[in-house]
Scaffold this motif. Structure first.
Motif, PDB file in Angstrom:
ATOM      1  N   ALA A   1      -8.165  -3.746   9.279  1.00  0.00           N
ATOM      2  CA  ALA A   1      -7.290  -4.245   8.214  1.00  0.00           C
ATOM      3  C   ALA A   1      -7.902  -5.465   7.537  1.00  0.00           C
ATOM      4  CB  ALA A   1      -5.921  -4.592   8.797  1.00  0.00           C
ATOM      5  N   GLY A   2      -8.426  -6.388   8.315  1.00  0.00           N
ATOM      6  CA  GLY A   2      -8.997  -7.600   7.743  1.00  0.00           C
ATOM      7  C   GLY A   2     -10.230  -7.324   6.898  1.00  0.00           C
ATOM      8  N   SER A   3     -11.137  -6.466   7.410  1.00  0.00           N
ATOM      9  CA  SER A   3     -12.364  -6.175   6.656  1.00  0.00           C
ATOM     10  C   SER A   3     -12.062  -5.368   5.395  1.00  0.00           C
ATOM     11  CB  SER A   3     -13.361  -5.438   7.558  1.00  0.00           C
ATOM     12  OG  SER A   3     -12.798  -4.223   8.022  1.00  0.00           O
ATOM     13  N   SER A   4     -11.055  -4.500   5.420  1.00  0.00           N
ATOM     14  CA  SER A   4     -10.675  -3.716   4.225  1.00  0.00           C
ATOM     15  C   SER A   4     -10.134  -4.638   3.136  1.00  0.00           C
ATOM     16  CB  SER A   4      -9.618  -2.674   4.596  1.00  0.00           C
ATOM     17  OG  SER A   4     -10.141  -1.749   5.516  1.00  0.00           O
ATOM     18  N   TRP A   5      -9.257  -5.594   3.525  1.00  0.00           N
ATOM     19  CA  TRP A   5      -8.736  -6.524   2.511  1.00  0.00           C
ATOM     20  C   TRP A   5      -9.854  -7.388   1.958  1.00  0.00           C
ATOM     21  CZ3 TRP A   5      -8.580 -11.668   1.495  1.00  0.00           C
ATOM     22  CH2 TRP A   5      -7.675 -12.091   0.512  1.00  0.00           C
ATOM     23  N   LEU A   6     -10.781  -7.816   2.814  1.00  0.00           N
ATOM     24  CA  LEU A   6     -11.887  -8.652   2.362  1.00  0.00           C
ATOM     25  C   LEU A   6     -12.742  -7.900   1.345  1.00  0.00           C
ATOM     26  CD1 LEU A   6     -13.561 -11.268   2.635  1.00  0.00           C
ATOM     27  CD2 LEU A   6     -14.784 -10.180   4.516  1.00  0.00           C
ATOM     28  N   THR A   7     -13.005  -6.623   1.580  1.00  0.00           N
ATOM     29  CA  THR A   7     -13.803  -5.812   0.655  1.00  0.00           C
ATOM     30  C   THR A   7     -13.100  -5.697  -0.697  1.00  0.00           C
ATOM     31  OG1 THR A   7     -14.738  -4.546   2.479  1.00  0.00           O
ATOM     32  CG2 THR A   7     -14.848  -3.551   0.291  1.00  0.00           C
ATOM     33  N   ALA A   8     -11.784  -5.402  -0.665  1.00  0.00           N
ATOM     34  CA  ALA A   8     -11.023  -5.263  -1.917  1.00  0.00           C
ATOM     35  C   ALA A   8     -10.967  -6.588  -2.668  1.00  0.00           C
ATOM     36  CB  ALA A   8      -9.612  -4.764  -1.605  1.00  0.00           C
ATOM     37  N   ALA A   9     -10.764  -7.688  -1.934  1.00  0.00           N
ATOM     38  CA  ALA A   9     -10.680  -8.992  -2.591  1.00  0.00           C
ATOM     39  C   ALA A   9     -12.020  -9.392  -3.189  1.00  0.00           C
ATOM     40  CB  ALA A   9     -10.227 -10.044  -1.583  1.00  0.00           C
ATOM     41  N   ALA A  10     -13.123  -9.033  -2.565  1.00  0.00           N
ATOM     42  CA  ALA A  10     -14.447  -9.385  -3.070  1.00  0.00           C
ATOM     43  C   ALA A  10     -14.755  -8.649  -4.354  1.00  0.00           C
ATOM     44  CB  ALA A  10     -15.502  -9.076  -2.012  1.00  0.00           C
ATOM     45  N   LEU A  11     -14.302  -7.410  -4.455  1.00  0.00           N
ATOM     46  CA  LEU A  11     -14.623  -6.603  -5.625  1.00  0.00           C
ATOM     47  C   LEU A  11     -13.642  -6.841  -6.766  1.00  0.00           C
ATOM     48  CD1 LEU A  11     -15.562  -3.230  -3.863  1.00  0.00           C
ATOM     49  CD2 LEU A  11     -17.102  -5.029  -4.695  1.00  0.00           C
ATOM     50  N   SER A  12     -12.330  -6.963  -6.454  1.00  0.00           N
ATOM     51  CA  SER A  12     -11.316  -7.059  -7.505  1.00  0.00           C
ATOM     52  C   SER A  12     -10.772  -8.464  -7.698  1.00  0.00           C
ATOM     53  CB  SER A  12     -10.146  -6.129  -7.184  1.00  0.00           C
ATOM     54  OG  SER A  12     -10.589  -4.798  -7.032  1.00  0.00           O
ATOM     55  N   GLY A  13     -10.903  -9.297  -6.716  1.00  0.00           N
ATOM     56  CA  GLY A  13     -10.339 -10.642  -6.775  1.00  0.00           C
ATOM     57  C   GLY A  13      -9.123 -10.736  -5.869  1.00  0.00           C
ATOM     58  N   PRO A  14      -8.967 -11.822  -5.130  1.00  0.00           N
ATOM     59  CA  PRO A  14      -7.876 -11.939  -4.170  1.00  0.00           C
ATOM     60  C   PRO A  14      -6.487 -11.961  -4.808  1.00  0.00           C
ATOM     61  CG  PRO A  14      -9.037 -14.026  -4.404  1.00  0.00           C
ATOM     62  CD  PRO A  14      -9.832 -13.014  -5.161  1.00  0.00           C
ATOM     63  N   MET A  15      -6.406 -12.260  -6.082  1.00  0.00           N
ATOM     64  CA  MET A  15      -5.106 -12.347  -6.728  1.00  0.00           C
ATOM     65  C   MET A  15      -4.810 -11.135  -7.579  1.00  0.00           C
ATOM     66  SD  MET A  15      -4.267 -15.168  -5.433  1.00  0.00           S
ATOM     67  CE  MET A  15      -2.732 -15.462  -6.313  1.00  0.00           C
ATOM     68  N   THR A  16      -5.577 -10.071  -7.442  1.00  0.00           N
ATOM     69  CA  THR A  16      -5.418  -8.885  -8.265  1.00  0.00           C
ATOM     70  C   THR A  16      -4.430  -7.921  -7.625  1.00  0.00           C
ATOM     71  OG1 THR A  16      -7.689  -9.079  -9.045  1.00  0.00           O
ATOM     72  CG2 THR A  16      -6.619  -6.947  -9.356  1.00  0.00           C
ATOM     73  N   GLY A  17      -3.488  -7.389  -8.433  1.00  0.00           N
ATOM     74  CA  GLY A  17      -2.559  -6.355  -7.977  1.00  0.00           C
ATOM     75  C   GLY A  17      -1.799  -6.744  -6.718  1.00  0.00           C
ATOM     76  N   PRO A  18      -1.734  -5.818  -5.715  1.00  0.00           N
ATOM     77  CA  PRO A  18      -0.947  -6.072  -4.495  1.00  0.00           C
ATOM     78  C   PRO A  18      -1.704  -6.883  -3.432  1.00  0.00           C
ATOM     79  CG  PRO A  18      -1.850  -3.870  -4.400  1.00  0.00           C
ATOM     80  CD  PRO A  18      -2.260  -4.431  -5.742  1.00  0.00           C
ATOM     81  N   LEU A  19      -2.970  -7.265  -3.730  1.00  0.00           N
ATOM     82  CA  LEU A  19      -3.756  -7.952  -2.706  1.00  0.00           C
ATOM     83  C   LEU A  19      -3.122  -9.245  -2.199  1.00  0.00           C
ATOM     84  CD1 LEU A  19      -7.450  -7.395  -3.928  1.00  0.00           C
ATOM     85  CD2 LEU A  19      -6.232  -6.274  -2.058  1.00  0.00           C
ATOM     86  N   PRO A  20      -2.516 -10.080  -3.088  1.00  0.00           N
ATOM     87  CA  PRO A  20      -1.874 -11.296  -2.553  1.00  0.00           C
ATOM     88  C   PRO A  20      -0.727 -10.969  -1.593  1.00  0.00           C
ATOM     89  CG  PRO A  20      -2.198 -11.486  -4.909  1.00  0.00           C
ATOM     90  CD  PRO A  20      -2.510 -10.067  -4.565  1.00  0.00           C
ATOM     91  N   ASP A  21       0.111  -9.961  -1.955  1.00  0.00           N
ATOM     92  CA  ASP A  21       1.229  -9.591  -1.076  1.00  0.00           C
ATOM     93  C   ASP A  21       0.726  -8.994   0.238  1.00  0.00           C
ATOM     94  OD1 ASP A  21       3.066 -10.401  -3.007  1.00  0.00           O
ATOM     95  OD2 ASP A  21       2.979  -8.449  -4.013  1.00  0.00           O
ATOM     96  N   LEU A  22      -0.310  -8.145   0.128  1.00  0.00           N
ATOM     97  CA  LEU A  22      -0.866  -7.559   1.354  1.00  0.00           C
ATOM     98  C   LEU A  22      -1.429  -8.647   2.268  1.00  0.00           C
ATOM     99  CD1 LEU A  22      -2.705  -4.396  -0.040  1.00  0.00           C
ATOM    100  CD2 LEU A  22      -0.630  -4.452   1.374  1.00  0.00           C
ATOM    101  N   TYR A  23      -2.033  -9.650   1.650  1.00  0.00           N
ATOM    102  CA  TYR A  23      -2.595 -10.734   2.455  1.00  0.00           C
ATOM    103  C   TYR A  23      -1.503 -11.508   3.185  1.00  0.00           C
ATOM    104  CZ  TYR A  23      -4.865 -15.136   3.632  1.00  0.00           C
ATOM    105  OH  TYR A  23      -5.320 -16.250   4.301  1.00  0.00           O
ATOM    106  N   LEU A  24      -0.463 -11.886   2.424  1.00  0.00           N
ATOM    107  CA  LEU A  24       0.594 -12.690   3.021  1.00  0.00           C
ATOM    108  C   LEU A  24       1.359 -11.910   4.086  1.00  0.00           C
ATOM    109  CD1 LEU A  24       1.978 -14.504  -0.172  1.00  0.00           C
ATOM    110  CD2 LEU A  24       0.558 -15.472   1.645  1.00  0.00           C
ATOM    111  N   MET A  25       1.758 -10.680   3.748  1.00  0.00           N
ATOM    112  CA  MET A  25       2.563  -9.903   4.704  1.00  0.00           C
ATOM    113  C   MET A  25       1.699  -9.338   5.836  1.00  0.00           C
ATOM    114  SD  MET A  25       5.339  -7.906   2.279  1.00  0.00           S
ATOM    115  CE  MET A  25       4.107  -7.222   1.186  1.00  0.00           C
ATOM    116  N   GLY A  26       0.585  -8.724   5.476  1.00  0.00           N
ATOM    117  CA  GLY A  26      -0.262  -8.119   6.502  1.00  0.00           C
ATOM    118  C   GLY A  26      -0.918  -9.151   7.393  1.00  0.00           C
ATOM    119  N   GLY A  27      -1.423 -10.247   6.776  1.00  0.00           N
ATOM    120  CA  GLY A  27      -2.061 -11.287   7.577  1.00  0.00           C
ATOM    121  C   GLY A  27      -1.091 -11.949   8.547  1.00  0.00           C
TER     122      GLY A  27
END
Length: 671
Positions: free
Chosen positions: A97-123
């Motif tokens: 889970a952590g490496s998948s979010w890191l890959t998505a955040a690196a390519l799209s940006g940590p604040m793009t789409g659902p990534l911030p919510d996934l980070y807060l809730m999933g993390g």
């Protein structure tokens, strides 16, 4: 046996850095163990933002990060093979889970789409899951210990054994167990003790097993990891000075620090066994120190093997010290003789068995030999007959010489103590050994402990062979009146001090308690004098102690002794005969046979003469005493000498150490 390593590590973490005062510092301190998961979560967020700045426009970054994420997840799964399945799966999911979010955040940006919510809730969810796991591991360390215990028990052949609530005390751990029904028994546990000791890296004597008497598959392990007996305890002084022998004797300490107490009136007869150098004599001195400070016990000691070498300072306090073979043999006969006399006195005074009141002046009507009111008779102290290094005496008198004493003395207020190095069937008859209900077993060789200790005590872990003579004073004690759970517990007798200190302590006892020790009663003294004669009446001079008039029976003359013995042997129809009259001379009373007797007839005549002479004397017969009867027997003195030697070899007579002088054994004397 359960491991508390996890709990200890957790507590160490809690205690580290806890010096800051205040509630806030305490909360921070308590929160420390749970912060790593949140720190990692924050680090992943920062790493995602940083990676986006570096690889946002790089087309191959997505491929590389995806492959790295997959490899890292696989490596985590592989590395978790040695752990439990739950931890392995939890770790792999967290890394994926952590490496998948890191890959998505690196390519799209940590604040793009659902990534911030996934980070807060999933993390937060993943961090909390690790916090919960940490909390459960700290509170449930017993489960981990149980797994460890199961692995250990499987190694020692006790698989599927259930361990219950562990009781931890200072240097003592008690673990109840329950074996699988129909698969194992308590005997299997006893056999596994050496393997358990090996697994725990402790001596085999540190582990004992207490079997449940109501179950064949339940019991307790008792583990004492540290030997607290390595340093000997110096004799602390008398336990109950001036009190009754009914109070137990304190002679040492157990490995948990509690007193080693010998309840003599419950033990009655004791077998003391141990090899040379095991501390057997030191234990005997501890018992003697206690006995000689009590006010209602008389002590007889026989030590023909070493002439009382170890007991010399205490000899003045002993009522009788038999330090040569003749005196020791006389003491055996005397003990046999005093038993019926003492039993009759106790019976006449309405005592079913000896008790402390019997040692005092009889002022109670309930214990009176008179028809009305109190009789006022002097009391009868308890009697301890101690035979040190008894093997020599047994060789001279026969291996069953103590059997009758042990079987009959229980109700007479007499305790028999037999001390020897090895109580094998070749030296001590099985009947005698069975009649010695208490035992003190010091270090021995091989399986010799089975001669002294019951089988169930050995199965429980008692192993004096592990000490040999390397642990002087170490002992196992089995006796009525002692908690059975202590039978397999090692103890160590007190150290009476080096040469010089022991003599001082012994001299102090002899002098300090001279007014406490009782005089031997008339009943016991008279019975002993009848069979032992001068060996008893002159016992203090023979032992080298100052001659003092005993308060026992007045010294009998040889004529009086003979007359009383003869009177006791008269039949009812001969009651009118004068027992004090001189016996007729052989020439006047014996008719010579018409012809020389046959060998069998001569032996029968010799047997009769020996018994007759021994019965009217001190219990001994000399070859020269048979000179007046040689013509009647029809043989010369050399033949009589050979025959008496043969009777000694057959166990009918006992050598006294004097040339041509033999002692009549009690069985032959009809005592």
């Amino acid at each position: 046996m359960a491991s508390n390593e996890g709990a200890q590590q957790h507590e160490n973490r809690l205690n580290s850095g806890s010096g800051t005062a205040g509630l806030g510092a305490w909360l921070v301190h308590r929160a420390k163990p749970f912060t790593p998961a949140w720190i990692v979560t924050g680090a992943v967020g920062v790493a995602g933002a940083g990676a986006h700045q570096v690889w946002a426009d790089a087309p191959w970054a997505g491929v590389g990060l995806t492959l790295a994420s997959t490899a890292l997840t696989a490596a985590t799964w592989w590395a978790g093979k040695a752990t439990g399945p739950q931890r392995r799966l939890h770790s792999a999911i967290t890394v994926a889970a952590g490496s998948s979010w890191l890959t998505a955040a690196a390519l799209s940006g940590p604040m793009t789409g659902p990534l911030p919510d996934l980070y807060l809730m999933g993390g937060a969810t993943l961090a909390l899951s690790w916090n919960i796991r940490q909390l459960m591991r700290s509170a449930g360390s017993e489960t981990s210990g149980s797994d460890t215990d199961k692995g250990l028990l499987e190694k020692v052949g006790l698989a599927r054994t259930k361990l219950k609530d562990v009781k931890v005390e200072a240097n003592r751990v008690t673990v109840p167990y329950e074996l699988p029904g129909g698969e194992l028994t308590n005997d299997d546990v006893s056999k596994a003790i050496p393997r358990i000791a090996s697994a725990l890296d402790v001596p085999a004597t540190a582990i004992r097993v207490l079997h449940d008497p109501d179950s064949a598959r339940k019991g307790q392990f008792v583990i004492v990891p540290e030997d607290m007996l390595k340093t000997p305890t110096v004799w602390p002084g008398p336990f109950a000075p001036g009190q009754s022998v009914a109070v137990p004797l304190r002679i040492g300490v157990y490995d948990d620090g509690s007193d080693l107490l010998l309840p003599l009136l419950d033990a009655i007869h004791i077998l003391v066994m141990g090899m040379t150098g095991s501390g057997k004599t030191e234990g005997a001195l501890d018992v003697m120190f206690e006995l000689l400070t009590r006010d209602d016990v008389a002590v007889w000691l026989a030590d023909a093997a070493k002439a009382g070498q170890d007991f010399q300072p205490l000899v003045p306090a002993l009522d009788w010290a038999a330090l040569d073979t003749a005196s020791a043999g006389a003491m055996v006969a005397a003990v046999v003789a005093v038993i019926p006399a003492r039993t009759a006195w106790l019976r006449d005074h309405s005592y079913r068995a000896w008790e402390p009141a019997a040692a005092k002046k009889q002022t109670s009507p309930a214990h009176s030999c008179a028809a009305s009111g109190a009789c006022g008779c002097p009391g009868m102290p308890y009697l301890v007959a101690w035979f040190e290094e008894a093997a020599k005496l047994l060789r001279d008198l026969g291996d069953d010489v103590f059997t009758g004493i042990a079987q009959e003395a229980r109700s007479a207020g007499v305790s028999l103590v037999v001390s020897m190095q090895r109580a094998s069937g070749y030296q001590l008859s099985t009947d005698t050994r069975a009649s010695l209900p208490a035992a003190m077993c010091f270090g021995v060789r091989g399986d010799d402990a089975s001669f002294a200790l019951p089988e169930e005590v050995l199965e429980a872990g008692a192993n004096p062979a592990a000490w040999g003579n390397k642990r002087k004073g170490y002992v196992y004690m089995v006796s009525a009146g002692v908690d059975e759970e202590l039978y397999a517990n090692p103890a160590r007798t007190f150290w009476t001090g080096p040469s010089g200190e022991y003599e001082k302590a012994a001299a102090w006892i002899v002098q300090q308690f001279a007014g406490v020790r009782p005089d031997l009663d008339t009943v016991t003294g008279t019975a002993a004098a009848r069979v032992a004669g001068e060996l008893f009446t002159n016992r203090r001079a023979r032992a080298g102690a100052p001659v003092a008039a005993p308060a026992a029976a007045p010294r009998l003359t040889e004529e009086q002794e003979s007359a009383e013995v003869v009177a006791a042997l008269l039949d009812a129809e001969d009651a009118d005969l004068d027992a004090t009259a001189e016996l007729p001379s052989p020439e006047a009373s014996t008719e010579l046979p018409a012809a020389k007797p046959s060998t069998e007839e001569a032996r029968e005549l010799l047997d009769e003469m020996v018994r007759m002479l021994a019965s009217v004397g001190p219990g001994t017969v000399a070859v020269h005493q048979l000179k007046p009867y040689l013509e009647q027997i029809g043989r010369d003195r050399s033949w009589v000498s050979r025959e008496m030697k043969r009777m000694s070899e057959e166990g009918r007579l006992a050598a006294t150490g004097e040339e041509g002088v033999y002692r009549l054994l009690p069985t032959l004397a009809g005592v």
